[in-house]
Design an enzyme around this catalytic site. Structure first.
Site, PDB file in Angstrom:
ATOM      1  N   GLU A   1      -0.410   0.773  -5.768  1.00  0.00           N
ATOM      2  CA  GLU A   1      -1.717   0.821  -5.084  1.00  0.00           C
ATOM      3  C   GLU A   1      -2.515   2.061  -5.476  1.00  0.00           C
ATOM      4  OE1 GLU A   1      -1.017   0.262  -0.861  1.00  0.00           O
ATOM      5  OE2 GLU A   1      -1.100  -1.892  -1.116  1.00  0.00           O
TER       6      GLU A   1
ATOM      7  N   GLU B   1       2.902  -7.816  -3.148  1.00  0.00           N
ATOM      8  CA  GLU B   1       3.069  -7.540  -1.718  1.00  0.00           C
ATOM      9  C   GLU B   1       2.210  -8.507  -0.923  1.00  0.00           C
ATOM     10  OE1 GLU B   1       2.451  -3.578  -0.184  1.00  0.00           O
ATOM     11  OE2 GLU B   1       3.327  -2.680  -1.983  1.00  0.00           O
TER      12      GLU B   1
HETATM   13  C1  BG6 Z   1       1.006  -1.242   1.040  1.00  0.00           C
HETATM   14  C2  BG6 Z   1       2.084  -0.367   0.500  1.00  0.00           C
HETATM   15  O1  BG6 Z   1      -0.050  -0.383   1.369  1.00  0.00           O
HETATM   16  O2  BG6 Z   1       1.176  -1.916   2.230  1.00  0.00           O
HETATM   17  C3  BG6 Z   1       3.392  -0.436   1.221  1.00  0.00           C
HETATM   18  O3  BG6 Z   1       2.246  -0.474  -0.898  1.00  0.00           O
HETATM   19  C4  BG6 Z   1       3.145  -0.660   2.696  1.00  0.00           C
HETATM   20  O4  BG6 Z   1       4.112   0.739   0.928  1.00  0.00           O
HETATM   21  C5  BG6 Z   1       2.427  -1.989   2.869  1.00  0.00           C
HETATM   22  O5  BG6 Z   1       4.299  -0.600   3.461  1.00  0.00           O
HETATM   23  C6  BG6 Z   1       2.189  -2.445   4.301  1.00  0.00           C
HETATM   24  O6  BG6 Z   1       1.592  -1.449   5.052  1.00  0.00           O
HETATM   25  P1  BG6 Z   1       2.277  -0.912   6.378  1.00  0.00           P
HETATM   26  O7  BG6 Z   1       1.487   0.238   6.794  1.00  0.00           O
HETATM   27  O8  BG6 Z   1       2.226  -2.035   7.336  1.00  0.00           O
HETATM   28  O9  BG6 Z   1       3.656  -0.557   5.984  1.00  0.00           O
END
Ligand code: BG6
Length: 476
Positions: free
Chosen positions: A179, A372
């Site tokens: 990211e 993700e």
């Molecule tokens: C992304 C990241 O921003 O979102 C992860 O690459 C992160 O590291 C994921 O965990 C989800 O966000 P959060 O804050 O719910 O963990």
């Protein structure tokens, strides 16, 4: 029709949110280890509050996380049981180069990951490895001011070269920086930046970004030189912007916001600074120091594929003060009245995923990879540790259907899909354990209590069936 036979189904984690063992095996502290839970986390993440060691007043969840450092084999076994074809994970930079500027790597750290890759190979799981996932050795922040210093390019490429050489043949898919656009929104998490009073933050951020972009291009080139079969991707915190109304200035705002993220990918995928960015620097009087051959370096090593995270779309307006805003997400956004929200206020928009895929494919014409996606929710296990997480299944089902449509109806090229936090881990934004994404429940709470025992949720069996049928059977 349908997804290709080689479609890469799997899940994703990051070292700093799962491993723990932060002072074990020769590892030293990184920025991510000094992020506490509670209200100070946001200030530190934004670079507004300095935190360079542990103190007594805060709880630091990364210290032990879900103890994957000691439980990797058990977790891989569970991923294999679900039928994973790919497992996205990250390396902890300070496990390999504990200070960051060391001349020799830490063999114990290298061996640790080698064992993991060999274990994955036994199960025919392809690793997808993020070289830096929000993770910067603390020493580099204290001594060099992190990515604002050009020397970081040397430290990062030394680290990247070490791991790419060492894991040649075991790893074929690499992501250079997780990211990368988060640098603009959470500068300490994305770039180890802590701001001084009165300095031009925009200039500091884009200077750091330039260093990251050059470092990423050098790593991409190295990966191709070391093994021409290596596939290297960039990684965007994705989610497209909708104009709140059809007023032209709202649409213009949406283009502008999307470009804040696409800026990075434009450089990484096309090898050139986009004109709109150069104009911005000029207009805002930002002086970004670049060396003569930087443009050549960027141009010489575009990435092979474009990867991104997708949780939500955003809604923007030229008059944001007129509307209600969502809370919780790193990206400030106007509340979209047509979308439901998660318990953490992230708006759920499966069609937005299809829209994003199309937008990115039109823009880059390179294979895409969703690395993700998932639902962060509170899970309540029964007395046997079992969680009936139909809500998570529902979220994932809708998003899988959306990317299938993008492939089957729109014709985009998609390499694979790795859901976020396939085993529960600590949340990046809040540090909470209670914001769970996994198919596997981990007995651990927000204060660090619990046995760390793993339990399969309902979604575990559902995802197993999804992979087994290559995405054909999404029913539960
Ligand atoms: C992304 C990241 O921003 O979102 C992860 O690459 C992160 O590291 C994921 O965990 C989800 O966000 P959060 O804050 O719910 O963990």
């Amino acid at each position: 029709m349908g997804l290709s036979k080689g479609f890469l189904w799997g899940g994703a984690t990051a070292a700093n949110q799962s491993e723990g063992g932060v002072l074990e095996g020769g590892r030293k502290l990184a920025n991510v280890d000094v992020l506490p839970t509670g209200p100070d986390r946001k200030k530190i993440a934004a670079g507004n509050m300095k935190m360079s060691e542990w103190d007594e007043q805060h709880y630091y969840p990364a210290k032990e996380a879900i103890d994957m450092y000691h439980r990797y084999m058990e977790d891989i076994q569970l991923f294999a049981e679900m039928g994973f074809k790919v497992y996205r994970m990250s390396l902890s930079w300070s496990r390999i180069y504990p200070n960051g500027d060391d001349l020799e790597p830490n063999e114990e750290g290298l061996l640790f990951y080698e064992k993991i890759f060999k274990e994955l190979k036994k199960h025919n799981i392809e690793p997808l490895v993020t070289i830096a996932h929000f993770d910067i050795p603390l020493h580099l922040i204290k001594t060099y001011d992190s990515w604002r210093n050009r020397q970081m390019i040397t430290f990062y490429t030394r680290y990247a070269e070490t791991v790419i050489r060492r894991y040649k043949g075991l790893v074929h898919y690499w992501l250079t920086i997780n990211e990368i656009n988060i640098l603009l929104h959470q500068p300490f998490i994305g770039g180890g930046l802590v701001f001084e009073e009165g300095e031009n933050r925009e200039e500091v951020k884009y200077q750091a970004a330039h260093h990251q972009l050059v470092a990423s291009a050098l790593a991409t080139k190295l990966a191709h030189d070391i093994d021409p079969t290596n596939q290297v991707g960039c990684m965007l915190a994705g989610g497209n912007s909708y104009p709140y109304t059809c007023r032209p200035e709202d649409y213009q705002e949406a283009i502008k916001r999307d470009r804040e993220g696409y800026f990075f990918i434009d450089v990484q995928a096309r090898g050139k600074y986009p004109n709109y960015a150069l104009k911005k620097f000029e207009r805002e009087g930002l002086t970004i120091m670049m060396e003569d051959d930087d443009h050549e370096i960027l141009d010489s090593a575009p990435v092979d594929f474009v990867s991104f995270s997708y949780y939500s779309s955003r809604t923007v307006s030229a008059h944001p003060e007129d509307y209600e805003h969502t809370t919780g997400n790193v990206f400030g956004t106007i509340k979209n009245p047509h979308l439901p929200s998660t318990e953490w206020g992230w708006q759920v928009d499966p069609l937005g995923l299809r829209n994003s895929l199309n937008q990115m494919y039109d823009r880059y014409q390179k294979p895409l990879f969703i690395v993700e996606n998932g639902l962060g929710a509170v899970d309540v296990p029964d007395e046997n540790g079992y969680v009936n997480d139909e809500y998570r299944i529902d979220y994932l089902r809708q998003h899988i259907q959306a990317f299938k449509d993008a492939v089957e109806i729109d014709g985009i090229e998609l390499l694979g899909y790795t859901t976020w936090g396939c085993v529960d881990l600590i949340a990046a934004s809040t540090g909470q354990m209670s914001k769970r994404y996994g198919f596997v429940y981990v007995d651990r709470d927000d204060e660090g209590n619990g046995t760390l025992e793993r339990f399969k949720k309902k979604s575990f069996y559902w995802y197993q069936q999804v992979i087994e049928t290559n995405g054909e059977d999404l029913s539960s």
